[in-house]
Design a protein around this motif. Structure first.
Motif, mmCIF file in Angstrom:
data_model
loop_
_atom_site.group_PDB
_atom_site.id
_atom_site.type_symbol
_atom_site.label_atom_id
_atom_site.label_comp_id
_atom_site.label_asym_id
_atom_site.label_seq_id
_atom_site.Cartn_x
_atom_site.Cartn_y
_atom_site.Cartn_z
ATOM 1 N N SER A 101 36.738 51.359 40.518
ATOM 2 C CA SER A 101 35.764 50.492 39.848
ATOM 3 C C SER A 101 35.612 49.230 40.683
ATOM 4 C CB SER A 101 36.220 50.151 38.428
ATOM 5 O OG SER A 101 37.462 49.496 38.476
ATOM 6 N N SER A 102 34.497 48.548 40.493
ATOM 7 C CA SER A 102 34.229 47.364 41.299
ATOM 8 C C SER A 102 34.891 46.126 40.691
ATOM 9 C CB SER A 102 32.718 47.140 41.395
ATOM 10 O OG SER A 102 32.483 45.919 42.066
ATOM 11 N N VAL A 103 35.613 45.389 41.506
ATOM 12 C CA VAL A 103 36.124 44.074 41.076
ATOM 13 C C VAL A 103 35.101 43.006 41.485
ATOM 14 C CG1 VAL A 103 38.121 42.490 41.164
ATOM 15 C CG2 VAL A 103 38.477 44.948 41.414
ATOM 16 N N GLY A 104 34.231 43.362 42.412
ATOM 17 C CA GLY A 104 33.112 42.498 42.765
ATOM 18 C C GLY A 104 33.305 41.708 44.045
ATOM 19 N N LYS A 105 32.277 40.918 44.309
ATOM 20 C CA LYS A 105 32.293 40.038 45.478
ATOM 21 C C LYS A 105 33.164 38.838 45.125
ATOM 22 C CE LYS A 105 28.193 38.795 46.996
ATOM 23 N NZ LYS A 105 26.977 37.958 47.178
ATOM 24 N N TYR A 106 34.174 38.552 45.937
ATOM 25 C CA TYR A 106 35.044 37.424 45.569
ATOM 26 C C TYR A 106 35.018 36.297 46.598
ATOM 27 C CZ TYR A 106 38.800 38.703 48.818
ATOM 28 O OH TYR A 106 39.530 38.949 49.956
ATOM 29 N N LEU A 107 34.589 36.612 47.819
ATOM 30 C CA LEU A 107 34.402 35.547 48.819
ATOM 31 C C LEU A 107 32.976 35.671 49.338
ATOM 32 C CD1 LEU A 107 37.670 35.813 51.002
ATOM 33 C CD2 LEU A 107 37.176 34.122 49.224
ATOM 34 N N GLN A 108 32.295 34.565 49.400
ATOM 35 C CA GLN A 108 30.912 34.596 49.868
ATOM 36 C C GLN A 108 30.709 33.575 50.970
ATOM 37 O OE1 GLN A 108 27.467 35.222 47.127
ATOM 38 N NE2 GLN A 108 26.976 33.106 47.671
ATOM 39 N N GLY A 109 30.068 34.013 52.035
ATOM 40 C CA GLY A 109 29.770 33.107 53.134
ATOM 41 C C GLY A 109 28.625 32.177 52.786
ATOM 42 N N GLU A 110 28.567 31.062 53.511
ATOM 43 C CA GLU A 110 27.422 30.147 53.412
ATOM 44 C C GLU A 110 26.852 30.065 54.818
ATOM 45 O OE1 GLU A 110 28.801 26.979 50.041
ATOM 46 O OE2 GLU A 110 29.842 26.850 51.940
ATOM 47 N N ASP A 111 26.191 31.151 55.199
ATOM 48 C CA ASP A 111 25.754 31.330 56.579
ATOM 49 C C ASP A 111 26.963 31.289 57.525
ATOM 50 O OD1 ASP A 111 23.895 31.951 58.479
ATOM 51 O OD2 ASP A 111 23.436 29.850 58.950
ATOM 52 N N ASN A 112 28.072 31.794 57.022
ATOM 53 C CA ASN A 112 29.319 31.916 57.783
ATOM 54 C C ASN A 112 30.122 33.002 57.080
ATOM 55 O OD1 ASN A 112 30.251 30.598 55.462
ATOM 56 N ND2 ASN A 112 30.437 28.611 56.475
ATOM 57 N N ASN A 113 31.341 33.256 57.506
ATOM 58 C CA ASN A 113 32.125 34.260 56.779
ATOM 59 C C ASN A 113 33.597 33.910 56.791
ATOM 60 O OD1 ASN A 113 32.257 35.458 59.680
ATOM 61 N ND2 ASN A 113 33.750 36.671 58.551
ATOM 62 N N ALA A 114 34.266 34.379 55.717
ATOM 63 C CA ALA A 114 35.712 34.203 55.604
ATOM 64 C C ALA A 114 36.386 35.339 56.369
ATOM 65 C CB ALA A 114 36.118 34.257 54.140
ATOM 66 N N TYR A 115 37.427 35.002 57.113
ATOM 67 C CA TYR A 115 38.286 36.012 57.732
ATOM 68 C C TYR A 115 39.651 35.874 57.076
ATOM 69 C CZ TYR A 115 35.355 37.358 61.733
ATOM 70 O OH TYR A 115 34.393 37.874 62.537
ATOM 71 N N ILE A 116 40.023 36.869 56.277
ATOM 72 C CA ILE A 116 41.272 36.722 55.537
ATOM 73 C C ILE A 116 42.478 37.097 56.388
ATOM 74 C CG2 ILE A 116 40.080 37.091 53.340
ATOM 75 C CD1 ILE A 116 41.538 39.815 53.154
ATOM 76 N N ASN A 117 43.604 36.442 56.064
ATOM 77 C CA ASN A 117 44.885 36.786 56.693
ATOM 78 C C ASN A 117 45.500 38.013 56.027
ATOM 79 O OD1 ASN A 117 44.997 34.627 58.574
ATOM 80 N ND2 ASN A 117 45.534 33.232 56.915
ATOM 81 N N GLY A 118 44.955 38.399 54.857
ATOM 82 C CA GLY A 118 45.458 39.551 54.122
ATOM 83 C C GLY A 118 45.258 39.338 52.642
ATOM 84 N N ILE A 119 45.488 40.382 51.850
ATOM 85 C CA ILE A 119 45.625 40.227 50.402
ATOM 86 C C ILE A 119 47.024 40.708 50.065
ATOM 87 C CG2 ILE A 119 43.252 40.285 49.544
ATOM 88 C CD1 ILE A 119 43.673 43.329 49.074
ATOM 89 N N THR A 120 47.734 39.918 49.282
ATOM 90 C CA THR A 120 49.149 40.200 49.041
ATOM 91 C C THR A 120 49.443 40.146 47.558
ATOM 92 O OG1 THR A 120 49.721 39.171 51.155
ATOM 93 C CG2 THR A 120 51.499 39.439 49.555
ATOM 94 N N SER A 121 50.008 41.245 47.045
ATOM 95 C CA SER A 121 50.435 41.289 45.647
ATOM 96 C C SER A 121 51.937 41.078 45.616
ATOM 97 C CB SER A 121 50.075 42.652 45.051
ATOM 98 O OG SER A 121 50.621 42.791 43.764
ATOM 99 N N ALA A 122 52.373 40.025 44.911
ATOM 100 C CA ALA A 122 53.815 39.751 44.793
ATOM 101 C C ALA A 122 54.033 38.817 43.625
ATOM 102 C CB ALA A 122 54.361 39.104 46.069
ATOM 103 N N ALA A 123 55.178 38.959 42.981
ATOM 104 C CA ALA A 123 55.579 38.072 41.887
ATOM 105 C C ALA A 123 54.474 37.952 40.828
ATOM 106 C CB ALA A 123 55.950 36.684 42.448
ATOM 107 N N GLY A 124 53.773 39.066 40.580
ATOM 108 C CA GLY A 124 52.756 39.095 39.530
ATOM 109 C C GLY A 124 51.457 38.406 39.888
ATOM 110 N N LYS A 125 51.298 38.043 41.152
ATOM 111 C CA LYS A 125 50.079 37.356 41.576
ATOM 112 C C LYS A 125 49.468 38.054 42.781
ATOM 113 C CE LYS A 125 51.740 32.842 40.040
ATOM 114 N NZ LYS A 125 51.049 32.889 38.741
#
Ligand SMILES: *[C@@H]1O[C@H](CO)[C@@H](O)[C@H](O)[C@H]1NC(C)=O
Length: 434
Positions: free
Chosen positions: A205-229
């Motif tokens: 299922s879709s969680v959706g768009k969570y980061l949006q560029g403003e004529d630029n883009n985010a480069y993530i270091n990762g997504i990490t699940s730990a300690a309930g977050k």
């Protein structure tokens, strides 16, 4: 007096015992692919080496036939109660041909034991395939591509967009769902989306768009699940030119990415943009030699760690970003003896944490090595100690987070230097005492 001295010695030896390598082993997985670019061992592969249950899995490209033609290969081996032999197979129904360093493989495993793979993207439609049953949970004797379905161009049950897609990542949540994250758009102008696979329904299922560029883009270091977050950190790029990377951003989710908060705990509306209040934690100007998509992790006490380098001090350095569970950020240069100053655009490293230990896996590109360093909460994460050096490396080391957390073994996927035919993909295991 004597007693005091004995106590001091004991304290010293306890400190020097804090972390050490007790065993080192390596395996040559295969020869690296033939081609003018790197397709194996890139920092944004989440994951290439991944433990689930008592098995470890490795995903890599291997030359199919001739120049620039590759197959996705999948390996597995038992790692508990003892380490077994690797078994491999190739997916021969899909030939990878684009010689482009974006077009790597990512692997994820949901709690039902299904193995999910996504591969060969640079601003193209999704490529995804999944095992037909939970082969990582009910582990079959046979290890072959027949356990997997065909390549698909959407996630069954979810809604797109599915193009122009790059950088697929997988992360399992605390309840065993599998998140998939990727960029839609292009360098300098892109958005990041998340989807969620439920083992209960067997659907996405879709969680959706969570980061949006403003004529630029985010480069993530990762997504990490730990300690309930769920933790995410990123830098922002203005144009396809890496020199326009700037700033360090952070957000945290209490509901696996459905909603987000700033480090200070304020709700931040989705999609998060570079100008969303409170998400920019450190200002680092353009032309500071930040390399996007370096590394991040979190530990079971809810501390968040990131590794990102920059030249804001005048000298390029690797930095350890630390966020305490109560939300205080610090950024400290990793000043360790013998490590070369990273040249601009040099190979990216990894950071991984277990208990009160953090481990930085730092490529030393001028020396063609990968170096491994450990630091402890007791030493304010500044007591970096050399743990290992791997020689003849020409790539970005990847780590098996799950194996470290569950088994106390640092397992590293790495690419050797040298010409095609001699250059190997390797897995290195470092047994640790912490
Ligand atoms: C892996 O290959 C290297 C050559 O690149 C060789 O020196 C080494 O002995 C091999 N390791 C194993 C475990 O076979």
């Amino acid at each position: 007096m004597l007693l005091l001295r004995a106590l001091a010695l004991l304290t010293l030896s306890l400190f020097s015992l804090a972390i050490s390598v007790t065993s080192t082993n390596h395996w040559n997985i295969t020869n690296d692919v033939e081609g003018s670019v790197r397709l194996n061992s890139l920092a944004f592969q989440q994951h290439a080496l991944h433990t689930f249950g008592d098995y470890q899995y490795v995903a890599f490209y291997k030359t199919a036939s001739g120049y620039g033609k590759h197959y996705v290969n999948l390996g597995r081996r038992r790692i508990a109660p003892s380490v077994g032999e690797w078994q491999y197979f190739a997916f021969t129904d899909y030939e990878q041909k684009t010689l482009d360093e974006h077009n790597t493989i990512s692997l994820g495993i949901s709690a039902d034991g299904k193995i999910h793979l996504s591969f060969d993207h640079h601003d193209v439609p999704l490529n995804y395939r999944v095992s037909s049953s939970g082969i990582a949970k009910t582990v079959p004797e046979q290890w072959s591509a027949s356990a997997f379905g065909a390549v698909q161009h959407s996630l069954p049950g979810s809604t797109g967009p599915w193009t122009k897609l790059t950088y697929p990542r997988f992360e399992r949540t605390a309840n065993g769902d599998l998140l998939m994250e990727f960029r839609i758009g292009q360098s300098g102008a892109g958005d990041s989306y998340m989807h969620r696979y439920s083992p209960t329904s067997g659907q996405w299922s879709s969680v959706g768009k969570y980061l949006q560029g403003e004529d630029n883009n985010a480069y993530i270091n990762g997504i990490t699940s730990a300690a309930g977050k769920l933790f995410v950190s990123w830098t922002v790029r203005e144009t396809p030119d890496a020199s326009t990377n700037h700033d360090f951003y952070f957000a945290v989710s209490d509901d696996d990415g459905r909603s987000w908060k700033t480090s200070a705990g304020q709700s931040v509306a989705k999609p998060i943009t570079p100008s969303s209040p409170g998400v920019r934690v450190y200002s680092i100007p353009q032309n500071s030699e930040i390399i996007n998509q370096e590394a991040q992790c979190a530990d079971e006490k809810g501390r968040f760690h990131a590794l990102m380098r920059d030249k804001s001090s005048g000298t390029a350095r690797f930095y350890h970003y630390l966020r305490t569970a109560s939300g205080t950020f610090t950024k400290t240069a990793i000043n360790v003896p013998g490590l070369s100053t990273p040249p601009y655009l040099a190979y990216r490293g990894k950071i991984v944490a277990v208990g009160d230990t953090v481990i930085a896996v730092l490529p030393d590109q001028p020396k063609q090595t990968v170096t491994v360093w450990g630091a402890t909460a007791g030493g304010n994460y500044q007591d970096w100690k050399s743990l290992a050096t791997i020689a003849n490396m020409a790539g970005e080391p990847l780590v098996d987070y799950e194996r470290l957390t569950r088994f106390g073994v640092l397992s590293v996927f790495a690419r050797q230097g040298g010409a095609f035919g001699t250059r190997k993909l390797q897995v290195w295991d470092f047994g640790l005492q912490m």
